[in-house]
Design an enzyme around this catalytic site. Structure first.
Site, PDB file in Angstrom:
ATOM      1  N   SER A 425      50.986  59.500  49.016  1.00  0.00           N
ATOM      2  CA  SER A 425      51.172  58.382  48.103  1.00  0.00           C
ATOM      3  C   SER A 425      52.404  58.597  47.226  1.00  0.00           C
ATOM      4  CB  SER A 425      49.930  58.253  47.217  1.00  0.00           C
ATOM      5  OG  SER A 425      49.867  56.981  46.632  1.00  0.00           O
ATOM      6  N   PRO A 426      53.075  57.519  46.786  1.00  0.00           N
ATOM      7  CA  PRO A 426      54.185  57.669  45.831  1.00  0.00           C
ATOM      8  C   PRO A 426      53.664  58.275  44.529  1.00  0.00           C
ATOM      9  CG  PRO A 426      54.079  55.420  46.705  1.00  0.00           C
ATOM     10  CD  PRO A 426      52.817  56.101  47.121  1.00  0.00           C
ATOM     11  N   GLN A 503      59.613  53.406  47.932  1.00  0.00           N
ATOM     12  CA  GLN A 503      59.006  52.325  47.147  1.00  0.00           C
ATOM     13  C   GLN A 503      60.002  51.928  46.070  1.00  0.00           C
ATOM     14  OE1 GLN A 503      56.102  53.114  43.897  1.00  0.00           O
ATOM     15  NE2 GLN A 503      54.590  52.144  45.259  1.00  0.00           N
ATOM     16  N   TYR A 585      54.306  46.950  35.847  1.00  0.00           N
ATOM     17  CA  TYR A 585      55.762  46.989  35.919  1.00  0.00           C
ATOM     18  C   TYR A 585      56.302  45.562  36.039  1.00  0.00           C
ATOM     19  CZ  TYR A 585      55.081  52.022  36.454  1.00  0.00           C
ATOM     20  OH  TYR A 585      54.722  53.332  36.254  1.00  0.00           O
ATOM     21  N   ARG A 727      46.861  63.051  44.434  1.00  0.00           N
ATOM     22  CA  ARG A 727      46.709  64.352  43.771  1.00  0.00           C
ATOM     23  C   ARG A 727      46.371  65.500  44.722  1.00  0.00           C
ATOM     24  NH1 ARG A 727      45.138  60.517  40.081  1.00  0.00           N
ATOM     25  NH2 ARG A 727      46.102  60.675  38.016  1.00  0.00           N
TER      26      ARG A 727
END
Length: 779
Positions: A425-426, A503, A585, A727
């Site tokens: 994941s980013p 991304q 965002y 994580r």
């Protein structure tokens, strides 16, 4: 003690006999509205574990119940003309009437006073009682009387169901799904004695009304169900013994949760709720009777351990609630998941899934049964399903060969094929210098590409210096940024078989903040830059900088920045692009009503709020190579009243799909600090599931996916197409290779430089597994 149990169901009767057995000096009375040895309902189901508890408490009762039990291992699905069976599930069923009759007889033998045909309107009717057990069911009058103390949370669920029986004996726990012109009906069927099976029919409120069943009487409803399920009933009749119910006998399930379980009334008697009066569990996992029996066991156990005199009652009742609350919530949560699956299956799964995958989804609906748990229950069935899944991914599995687990099947989007379905994941690293992804990023991303994942994402890469979250965030707005990312992409492609993704995003009102370890979301102490957003806002009220609402000129400039970054990502050699429209965002701030208060054509309705993000996406899609995929990350739930809901997320996904998106990356939250998310393992997967089925677009599941079992369960059930792991990949760059070894999947390829470590890791995990199995067998 003088004990009165109001309600002669399993909870009240079993507690009464346990207390009387423990201390014959107790005066114990059970008050029941029905006649002696009479009851309503068909069969009930509970687990082997409950039976073990009952055997330890009162062997005489357990032995008699076991003689009347019907035990079965198989679950059978009848769906779209197919019959699919899986074994190893271990259910036991008994007629409700038979169970209560056994408990009643045992109570009488022990000297419990059974009072039948008596309506106990109030606990006040028993002023001399020391302890009053309110086991008076889901519609408990005593709970209602003291609602201000017990604080019940009662939710009437939307589906309608009717509880019937049949003299056809089903040898497996059977689920029969039938489509009508107005929608789907499902039957939950299981035998409970040698001649009779329970037959529960369920459907949505809309489908129920569309067939006129709201106007039908009981016999008309029975006739309707007989005709609908005639194919499997094969001439057998359906029956009801619920003539006491008014109308058609179709009812709604009520979920009950109470904040407080006991009180002391005005007469000094202690009143405690038990069974359905204090908590209910949906019939989809058959645990209502289990909860009631185990309530009785625990309260009786505590009296035996702490003292069974009037003086001990307060401390025992407090301990009882503490002991039972956690287990009750665990069962209720599993039942809730199963219940919701059946409530939405007609809309979400029945038409969309093929029978094989529908069966898997149904078996794992409660999230208590995982992929590897299914392997323990029925290895042959699961391997057959894995073979089917692999073939759907164009991976032929010859007979005699073990199929790959779902997470290790390839996945193709446009011209890009991922070797497996695990995504790094980013994850923001805050380690760029002036937007340049340097040596740190090469090592960080390169290590994870070598670690076995099919797709490795760089963190959110910003389209302008003002779009950076922090000064340490990477960008794609200068030539040197493109060179830096090309170095990383080239290294990954030269040294691994992973694909590389970028991304792109703009932080909007969440920009110009400190590095995470210096104060996450806190504004910079100096050197701040101006902020843009859909509307003026402060992310942290009274702390963050104030952003200004974008003008149309701003919007045109930022869109051009996204296009330029897209072209730079293509030049850098990225295989995959993701547009960040989540987490508050810039683009997310247009979508959420919490952050968009515009009055022009870009504000108001969801359609208007999506207008600018869709304009940006269209421009990005046009600039990105047509043979490479674009995913869109969205916040599928704002977790704030008045914000984006999962239903909105389906509409958002449909809009991006129509614009040409290949996949939706389903995250949630981080739009408002007022959010109240509900965390847990795989807690965001339901968003990916719903969007995939209802919007008809592939999805990426994210959030608390931490082991292969999670990923395989998600993918096999069709809840998502890819699993993004965050994580755990920070803690272990080779998470994918490690998880393969843990589950015994040895066919995965390791980097040639590391291959000598592969057999050692696999052997270590195999040995640990064997030791755990041996320890379990020894218990």
């Amino acid at each position: 003690m003088n004990i009165v149990c109001i309600g002669g169901g399993p909870a009240g009767l079993y507690f009464a006999l346990l207390m009387k057995k423990h201390n014959p000096g107790h005066q114990v009375t059970v008050v029941e509205r029905n006649k002696p040895y009479d009851t309503f309902g068909w069969g009930v189901v509970f687990s082997d574990a409950t039976m073990e508890n009952m055997r330890a408490c009162d062997r005489e009762t357990a032995d008699e119940i076991e003689q009347a039990f019907n035990h079965w291992d198989d679950i059978e699905l009848l769906f779209k003309g197919r019959r699919i069976r899986s074994g190893g599930h271990g259910f036991v069923g008994i007629g409700r009437k038979k169970l209560l009759n056994i408990l009643q007889a045992r109570c009488e033998a022990l000297g419990v006073n059974l009072v039948f045909e008596t309506e106990a309107d109030s606990d006040a009717d028993y002023p001399d009682a020391d302890l009053i057990i309110a086991s008076d069911g889901v519609n408990s009058r005593i709970r209602s009387k003291y609602a201000d103390v017990f604080k019940p949370d009662i939710v009437a669920r939307p589906n309608r169901f009717i509880w019937l029986g049949t003299n056809k004996v089903y040898e497996a726990f059977t689920f029969d799904f039938q489509r009508t012109e107005h929608g789907w009906f499902q039957a939950h069927i299981y035998k409970f004695d040698d001649t009779t099976s329970t037959f529960i029919v369920e459907t949505t409120e809309d489908t129920w009304k569309a067939h006129g069943l709201d106007q039908a009487d009981q016999q008309q409803s029975i006739d309707f169900c007989e005709k609908l399920f005639a194919g499997d009933l094969q001439g057998a009749k359906l029956m009801t013994n619920a003539r006491h119910l008014r109308g058609s006998a179709w009812i709604n399930f009520q979920r009950v949760v109470c904040e407080q379980w006991s009180l002391q009334n005005e007469h000094g008697s202690h009143v405690v709720l038990m069974g359905d009066a204090v908590h209910t569990a949906h019939f989809a996992i058959g645990s209502g009777t289990k909860l009631a029996i185990e309530d009785a066991i625990e309260l009786a156990r505590l009296f035996a351990a702490q003292g069974d005199t009037r003086e001990h009652i307060p401390e025992v009742l407090k301990a009882y609630q503490e002991a039972r609350r956690v287990e009750t919530l665990r069962i209720q949560n599993a039942a809730w998941n199963a219940m919701e699956w059946f409530e939405v299956c007609g809309k979400r799964y029945c038409d969309q899934l093929e029978p094989e995958q529908f069966m898997y989804s149904m078996l794992t609906r409660s999230q208590r049964i995982s992929h590897e748990n299914l392997r323990l229950r029925d290895r042959g069935w699961l391997e057959g399903y894995e073979r089917w899944f692999a073939q759907r991914a164009d991976v032929p599995v010859p007979e005699g060969r073990t199929p790959p687990p779902p997470m290790f099947t390839p996945y193709t989007v446009r011209g890009v094929t991922l070797k497996n379905r695990i995504v790094v994941s980013p994850m923001a690293q805050y380690s760029a210098v002036d937007g340049v992804a340097g040596d740190y990023h090469l090592v960080h991303l390169g290590a994870r590409a070598m670690g076995g994942a099919g797709l490795v994402f760089a963190e959110m890469t910003c389209v302008s210096p003002e779009g950076r979250i922090t000064p340490g965030c990477p960008g794609l707005y200068k030539p040197e940024h493109t060179v830096a990312f090309k170095r990383i992409a080239d290294w990954i492609h030269a040294n691994t078989d992973a694909k590389f993704a970028i991304q792109i995003g703009h932080a909007g009102a969440k920009a110009s903040t400190r590095l995470a370890w210096e104060g996450i979301d806190q504004p910079l102490e100096s050197g701040n830059w101006p902020l843009l957003s859909a509307s003026p806002q402060q992310y942290l009220e009274g702390v963050s900088q104030l952003s200004r609402g974008m003008t149309h000129e701003d919007m045109a400039e930022v869109k051009a920045q996204f296009v330029a970054s897209t072209r730079a990502a293509a030049e850098a050699g990225a295989d995959w692009l993701e547009l960040h429209c989540a987490h508050g965002y810039l683009l997310s701030s247009f979508i959420s009503p919490l952050t968009n208060q515009r009055t022009d054509e870009y504000g108001g309705s969801l359609e208007n709020r999506l207008r600018y993000p869709l304009e940006v996406f269209a421009a990005v899609r046009a600039a990105w190579p047509s043979d490479k995929p674009i995913s869109v990350r969205i916040s599928a739930h704002d977790w704030v009243e008045g914000g984006i809901t999962p239903e909105d997320a389906v509409a958002i996904a449909k809009a991006f799909k129509a614009a040409g998106a290949d996949m939706i990356d389903c995250s949630s939250g981080q739009v408002s600090k007022k959010e109240k998310p509900v965390y847990g393992r795989m807690f965001q997967t339901p968003f990916a599931d719903r969007i995939r089925q209802e919007a008809g677009i592939p999805t990426i599941a994210v959030g608390a996916i931490s082991e292969a079992d999670h990923a395989n369960s998600i993918l096999a059930a069709g809840r998502a197409d890819l699993c993004a792991v965050a994580r755990p990949h920070l803690a272990n760059p080779a998470w994918t290779l490690t998880e393969a070894a843990k589950i015994g999947y040895t066919a995965i390829q390791w980097p040639k430089q590391y291959r000598s470590a592969k057999p050692q890791m696999e052997a270590n995990f195999a040995r640990e597994k064997a030791m755990a199995e041996a320890a379990g067998a020894a218990k």
